[in-house]
Write a protein that holds these residues in place. Structure first.
Motif, PDB file in Angstrom:
ATOM      1  N   LYS A 129       9.605  -7.130   9.752  1.00 48.22           N
ATOM      2  CA  LYS A 129       9.617  -5.842  10.433  1.00 48.22           C
ATOM      3  C   LYS A 129       8.231  -5.325  10.798  1.00 48.22           C
ATOM      4  CE  LYS A 129      13.661  -4.684   7.747  1.00 48.22           C
ATOM      5  NZ  LYS A 129      14.160  -3.944   6.604  1.00 48.22           N
ATOM      6  N   ALA A 130       7.171  -5.931  10.317  1.00 52.00           N
ATOM      7  CA  ALA A 130       5.830  -5.404  10.520  1.00 52.00           C
ATOM      8  C   ALA A 130       4.980  -6.392  11.312  1.00 52.00           C
ATOM      9  CB  ALA A 130       5.183  -5.129   9.164  1.00 52.00           C
ATOM     10  N   PRO A 131       3.911  -5.895  11.959  1.00 54.72           N
ATOM     11  CA  PRO A 131       2.982  -6.804  12.658  1.00 54.72           C
ATOM     12  C   PRO A 131       2.214  -7.680  11.673  1.00 54.72           C
ATOM     13  CG  PRO A 131       2.548  -4.495  13.205  1.00 54.72           C
ATOM     14  CD  PRO A 131       3.606  -4.503  12.176  1.00 54.72           C
ATOM     15  N   ASN A 132       1.603  -8.722  12.200  1.00 56.48           N
ATOM     16  CA  ASN A 132       0.918  -9.708  11.355  1.00 56.48           C
ATOM     17  C   ASN A 132      -0.196  -9.100  10.509  1.00 56.48           C
ATOM     18  OD1 ASN A 132       2.505 -11.736  12.299  1.00 56.48           O
ATOM     19  ND2 ASN A 132       1.059 -12.408  13.855  1.00 56.48           N
ATOM     20  N   ILE A 133      -0.998  -8.220  11.099  1.00 54.36           N
ATOM     21  CA  ILE A 133      -2.128  -7.654  10.369  1.00 54.36           C
ATOM     22  C   ILE A 133      -1.632  -6.766   9.233  1.00 54.36           C
ATOM     23  CG2 ILE A 133      -4.136  -6.147  10.585  1.00 54.36           C
ATOM     24  CD1 ILE A 133      -4.437  -7.202  13.423  1.00 54.36           C
ATOM     25  N   GLU A 134      -0.564  -6.018   9.476  1.00 53.49           N
ATOM     26  CA  GLU A 134      -0.024  -5.157   8.425  1.00 53.49           C
ATOM     27  C   GLU A 134       0.553  -5.987   7.283  1.00 53.49           C
ATOM     28  OE1 GLU A 134       3.320  -1.659   7.877  1.00 53.49           O
ATOM     29  OE2 GLU A 134       2.660  -2.215   9.881  1.00 53.49           O
ATOM     30  N   VAL A 135       1.239  -7.055   7.617  1.00 49.32           N
ATOM     31  CA  VAL A 135       1.786  -7.934   6.577  1.00 49.32           C
ATOM     32  C   VAL A 135       0.660  -8.554   5.764  1.00 49.32           C
ATOM     33  CG1 VAL A 135       3.042 -10.089   6.196  1.00 49.32           C
ATOM     34  CG2 VAL A 135       3.916  -8.422   7.816  1.00 49.32           C
ATOM     35  N   LEU A 136      -0.378  -9.016   6.454  1.00 50.14           N
ATOM     36  CA  LEU A 136      -1.524  -9.607   5.765  1.00 50.14           C
ATOM     37  C   LEU A 136      -2.179  -8.601   4.826  1.00 50.14           C
ATOM     38  CD1 LEU A 136      -3.370 -12.123   5.608  1.00 50.14           C
ATOM     39  CD2 LEU A 136      -4.769 -11.023   7.324  1.00 50.14           C
ATOM     40  N   GLY A 137      -2.371  -7.383   5.297  1.00 47.41           N
ATOM     41  CA  GLY A 137      -2.963  -6.349   4.460  1.00 47.41           C
ATOM     42  C   GLY A 137      -2.092  -6.004   3.265  1.00 47.41           C
ATOM     43  N   ARG A 138      -0.798  -5.891   3.482  1.00 46.80           N
ATOM     44  CA  ARG A 138       0.097  -5.559   2.364  1.00 46.80           C
ATOM     45  C   ARG A 138       0.084  -6.647   1.296  1.00 46.80           C
ATOM     46  NH1 ARG A 138       5.756  -3.076   4.619  1.00 46.80           N
ATOM     47  NH2 ARG A 138       4.891  -1.199   5.576  1.00 46.80           N
ATOM     48  N   VAL A 139       0.161  -7.884   1.723  1.00 49.04           N
ATOM     49  CA  VAL A 139       0.200  -8.979   0.745  1.00 49.04           C
ATOM     50  C   VAL A 139      -1.135  -9.116   0.032  1.00 49.04           C
ATOM     51  CG1 VAL A 139       0.420 -11.478   0.496  1.00 49.04           C
ATOM     52  CG2 VAL A 139       2.036 -10.232   1.908  1.00 49.04           C
ATOM     53  N   LEU A 140      -2.250  -9.073   0.778  1.00 49.15           N
ATOM     54  CA  LEU A 140      -3.558  -9.283   0.166  1.00 49.15           C
ATOM     55  C   LEU A 140      -3.968  -8.144  -0.746  1.00 49.15           C
ATOM     56  CD1 LEU A 140      -5.643 -10.865   3.035  1.00 49.15           C
ATOM     57  CD2 LEU A 140      -4.684 -11.984   1.055  1.00 49.15           C
ATOM     58  N   TYR A 141      -3.686  -6.909  -0.343  1.00 56.10           N
ATOM     59  CA  TYR A 141      -4.173  -5.778  -1.117  1.00 56.10           C
ATOM     60  C   TYR A 141      -3.185  -5.274  -2.166  1.00 56.10           C
ATOM     61  CZ  TYR A 141      -7.962  -5.681   2.190  1.00 56.10           C
ATOM     62  OH  TYR A 141      -9.038  -6.026   2.948  1.00 56.10           O
ATOM     63  N   THR A 142      -2.004  -5.846  -2.233  1.00 53.18           N
ATOM     64  CA  THR A 142      -1.082  -5.470  -3.313  1.00 53.18           C
ATOM     65  C   THR A 142      -0.891  -6.607  -4.310  1.00 53.18           C
ATOM     66  OG1 THR A 142       0.827  -6.112  -1.967  1.00 53.18           O
ATOM     67  CG2 THR A 142       0.194  -3.788  -1.941  1.00 53.18           C
ATOM     68  N   ASN A 143      -0.653  -7.806  -3.819  1.00 44.89           N
ATOM     69  CA  ASN A 143      -0.371  -8.919  -4.719  1.00 44.89           C
ATOM     70  C   ASN A 143      -1.626  -9.638  -5.193  1.00 44.89           C
ATOM     71  OD1 ASN A 143       2.294  -8.342  -4.276  1.00 44.89           O
ATOM     72  ND2 ASN A 143       2.545  -9.918  -2.719  1.00 44.89           N
ATOM     73  N   TYR A 144      -2.681  -9.622  -4.392  1.00 45.98           N
ATOM     74  CA  TYR A 144      -3.889 -10.392  -4.719  1.00 45.98           C
ATOM     75  C   TYR A 144      -5.125  -9.508  -4.834  1.00 45.98           C
ATOM     76  CZ  TYR A 144      -0.807 -14.161  -3.376  1.00 45.98           C
ATOM     77  OH  TYR A 144       0.244 -15.020  -3.294  1.00 45.98           O
ATOM     78  N   TYR A 145      -4.949  -8.276  -5.279  1.00 48.51           N
ATOM     79  CA  TYR A 145      -6.086  -7.363  -5.375  1.00 48.51           C
ATOM     80  C   TYR A 145      -7.104  -7.839  -6.412  1.00 48.51           C
ATOM     81  CZ  TYR A 145      -3.796  -5.585  -9.554  1.00 48.51           C
ATOM     82  OH  TYR A 145      -3.214  -5.479 -10.779  1.00 48.51           O
ATOM     83  N   TYR A 146      -6.660  -8.487  -7.478  1.00 49.82           N
ATOM     84  CA  TYR A 146      -7.580  -8.941  -8.519  1.00 49.82           C
ATOM     85  C   TYR A 146      -8.522 -10.015  -7.997  1.00 49.82           C
ATOM     86  CZ  TYR A 146      -3.872 -12.414  -8.847  1.00 49.82           C
ATOM     87  OH  TYR A 146      -2.937 -13.364  -8.547  1.00 49.82           O
ATOM     88  N   LEU A 147      -8.075 -10.810  -7.011  1.00 45.17           N
ATOM     89  CA  LEU A 147      -8.973 -11.807  -6.424  1.00 45.17           C
ATOM     90  C   LEU A 147     -10.094 -11.138  -5.635  1.00 45.17           C
ATOM     91  CD1 LEU A 147      -6.397 -14.487  -5.270  1.00 45.17           C
ATOM     92  CD2 LEU A 147      -7.915 -14.556  -7.234  1.00 45.17           C
TER      93      LEU A 147
END
Length: 188
Positions: A129-147
């Motif tokens: 449902k979301a554009p590519n950049i939004e999906v990338l931001g959601r995944v990177l900054y929620t699931n992989y924030y510790y990295l």
């Protein structure tokens, strides 16, 4: 299109080999820039334009140029390069074989891996449902924030290391005394 993909992939491999086999550190950084640019072209062919542009900006525009400036600042070209590098070949060969076996083991396990039995712990419905950049931001900054936090600490240590390497404590260097420069006292 497939031929272009293989051309850029071959270019990345050859450039990577030239990075570690070039005797001059400046030439090594230039080959690194070629490898990064070819990898960005691969991302463009895979239609991941955002990652390709970020790759160019971050790796070619910042990190590779930083390496080049550090090499020039530390004057590593005067170290008498051109020595015999053949004594490093056995260690490099062993590391390469280990990495090759790891890739082959991973590939064999992924061939037998079935995704239908996996229950994801996260809700991935927003991907459609979301554009590519939004999906990338959601995944990177929620699931992989510790990295990202770990990467920031690594960059902080690298920055402190570069400052320590270039800081000179010699007495003949003229230093500024900010208090004397900014004070309004007359020295007559």
């Amino acid at each position: 299109m497939e031929g272009l993909f293989y051309l850029f992939a071959f270019n990345v491999i050859i450039s990577g080999i030239m990075v570690i086999s070039a005797l001059n550190p400046v030439h090594s950084v230039l080959w690194l820039i070629v490898a990064f640019t070819s990898a960005a072209a691969l991302f463009i062919l895979l239609e991941v334009d955002f990652i390709a542009l970020i790759f160019l900006i971050v790796y070619v525009g910042a990190i590779a140029i930083l390496f080049l400036f550090v090499i020039m600042m530390l004057n590593l070209t005067d170290l008498g390069g051109g020595g015999d590098m053949s004594n490093y070949l056995p260690a490099g060969f062993i590391i390469g074989v280990v990495f090759l076996f790891e890739v082959l083991i991973f590939q064999s396990r992924m061939a037998t891996f079935n995704l239908s039995y996996i229950n994801y712990p996260h809700n991935w419905d927003f991907i459609e449902k979301a554009p590519n950049i939004e999906v990338l931001g959601r995944v990177l900054y929620t699931n992989y924030y510790y990295l990202f936090i770990m990467a920031s600490f690594i960059l902080l240590v690298a920055m402190i290391g570069a400052i320590v390497l270039t800081h000179s404590t010699r007495e003949e260097i003229k230093r500024q005394d900010i208090f004397i420069q900014t004070s309004r006292q007359l020295w007559w």
